[in-house]
Motif scaffolding. Structure first.
Motif, PDB file in Angstrom:
ATOM      1  N   UNK A  87       0.677  -0.683   0.132  1.00  0.00           N
ATOM      2  CA  UNK A  87       0.143   0.122  -0.322  1.00  0.00           C
ATOM      3  C   UNK A  87       0.581   0.942   0.200  1.00  0.00           C
ATOM      4  N   UNK A  88       0.928   1.872  -0.952  1.00  0.00           N
ATOM      5  CA  UNK A  88       1.864   2.999  -0.664  1.00  0.00           C
ATOM      6  C   UNK A  88       0.669   4.396  -0.683  1.00  0.00           C
ATOM      7  N   UNK A  89       1.504   5.636   0.322  1.00  0.00           N
ATOM      8  CA  UNK A  89       0.200   6.287   0.977  1.00  0.00           C
ATOM      9  C   UNK A  89       0.633   7.594  -0.157  1.00  0.00           C
ATOM     10  N   UNK A  90      -1.313   7.804  -0.052  1.00  0.00           N
ATOM     11  CA  UNK A  90      -1.620   8.509  -1.442  1.00  0.00           C
ATOM     12  C   UNK A  90      -2.441   9.587  -0.331  1.00  0.00           C
ATOM     13  N   UNK A  91      -2.547  10.740  -0.983  1.00  0.00           N
ATOM     14  CA  UNK A  91      -3.612  11.837  -0.133  1.00  0.00           C
ATOM     15  C   UNK A  91      -4.645  11.933   0.379  1.00  0.00           C
ATOM     16  N   UNK A  92      -4.482  11.018   0.165  1.00  0.00           N
ATOM     17  CA  UNK A  92      -6.113  10.721   0.597  1.00  0.00           C
ATOM     18  C   UNK A  92      -5.949   9.726   1.446  1.00  0.00           C
ATOM     19  N   UNK A  93      -4.864   8.846   2.397  1.00  0.00           N
ATOM     20  CA  UNK A  93      -4.088   9.342   3.439  1.00  0.00           C
ATOM     21  C   UNK A  93      -3.662   9.968   3.890  1.00  0.00           C
ATOM     22  N   UNK A  94      -3.880  10.985   3.684  1.00  0.00           N
ATOM     23  CA  UNK A  94      -3.566  12.224   4.851  1.00  0.00           C
ATOM     24  C   UNK A  94      -4.369  12.451   6.175  1.00  0.00           C
ATOM     25  N   UNK A  95      -3.800  12.788   6.872  1.00  0.00           N
ATOM     26  CA  UNK A  95      -4.179  13.724   7.967  1.00  0.00           C
ATOM     27  C   UNK A  95      -4.648  15.229   7.540  1.00  0.00           C
ATOM     28  N   UNK A  96      -5.324  15.268   8.353  1.00  0.00           N
ATOM     29  CA  UNK A  96      -5.865  16.361   8.256  1.00  0.00           C
ATOM     30  C   UNK A  96      -5.405  17.180   8.652  1.00  0.00           C
ATOM     31  N   UNK A  97      -3.989  17.617   8.960  1.00  0.00           N
ATOM     32  CA  UNK A  97      -3.156  18.582   9.270  1.00  0.00           C
ATOM     33  C   UNK A  97      -1.820  17.724   7.932  1.00  0.00           C
ATOM     34  N   UNK A  98      -1.556  16.671   7.517  1.00  0.00           N
ATOM     35  CA  UNK A  98      -1.217  16.549   6.308  1.00  0.00           C
ATOM     36  C   UNK A  98      -1.772  17.155   4.787  1.00  0.00           C
TER      37      UNK A  98
END
Length: 202
Positions: A87-98
């Motif tokens: 699983x590659x991190x995407x913008x959809x995985x970002x926390x609200x702060x990120x």
């Protein structure tokens, strides 16, 4: 700047390619040459066309600017990843702060791209859509454009994963006018350094 030299040459090569009677071998050579401009040694192993697009497969050797240890690690990681699902991190995985940090970073690039002139949302919106940003991210960027953004505050303690995803989009924004000014260059360099700092710490 390299782009000012390379772009006209590429345009000329494309025109010559369109009039070539040996399109396939000429394109194979041309693609390898284009990558060579970036210090990448590559060989085209497959070339085909369908649905109005050209499909190319490449064999890539270690780029000139790549450290030997880094290259071997990349090759090793790819070999280890064969057959595995990651699983590659995407913008959809970002926390609200990120997500907020990302939105403000992109807004900063838009602000410094044309100093003294407020970015026109109607003009930049379609271009940002092409970067694959969803409406939530786009609305956040629009909101962030309303206030001046500070690069030091944005780059400080920036997550390397956020920097890695932001960098290619930041490059695309900086190149919207086909040139990169000092402020844009500093921002791009800062993002790259954030990624390098994380790699060095591992």
């Amino acid at each position: 700047m390299l782009s000012k030299i390379v772009r006209p040459m590429v345009q000329t090569q494309l025109r010559l390619l369109a009039n070539s009677q040996a399109t396939r071998p000429t394109l194979v050579t041309t693609v390898a040459q284009w990558l060579g401009f970036l210090g990448v040694r590559a060989q085209v192993t497959h070339l085909d066309s369908s649905a109005g697009k050209i499909h190319i497969a490449l064999t890539v050797d270690k780029p000139e600017a790549c450290d030997e240890h880094d290259w071997q690690q990349i090759v090793k990681n790819l070999a280890a990843a064969d057959g595995e699902a990651h699983h590659h991190l995407t913008i959809a995985d970002f926390s609200p702060q990120q997500q907020s940090r990302m939105q403000r970073l992109l807004a900063y690039l838009l602000q410094v791209g044309n100093p003294g002139k407020k970015p026109s949302w109607d003009e930049v919106y379609p271009q940002l859509q092409h970067l694959g940003l969803d409406e939530t991210m786009l609305l956040g960027v629009r909101s962030a454009l309303k206030v001046p953004q500070d690069l030091d505050a944005l780059i400080g303690d920036l997550d390397a994963e956020v920097a890695a995803i932001a960098l290619p989009k930041a490059v695309s924004i900086a190149m919207m006018d086909h040139k990169v000014n000092r402020s844009e260059d500093l921002a791009l360099t800062s993002l790259l350094n954030a990624i390098k700092a994380s790699s060095a710490a591992e």
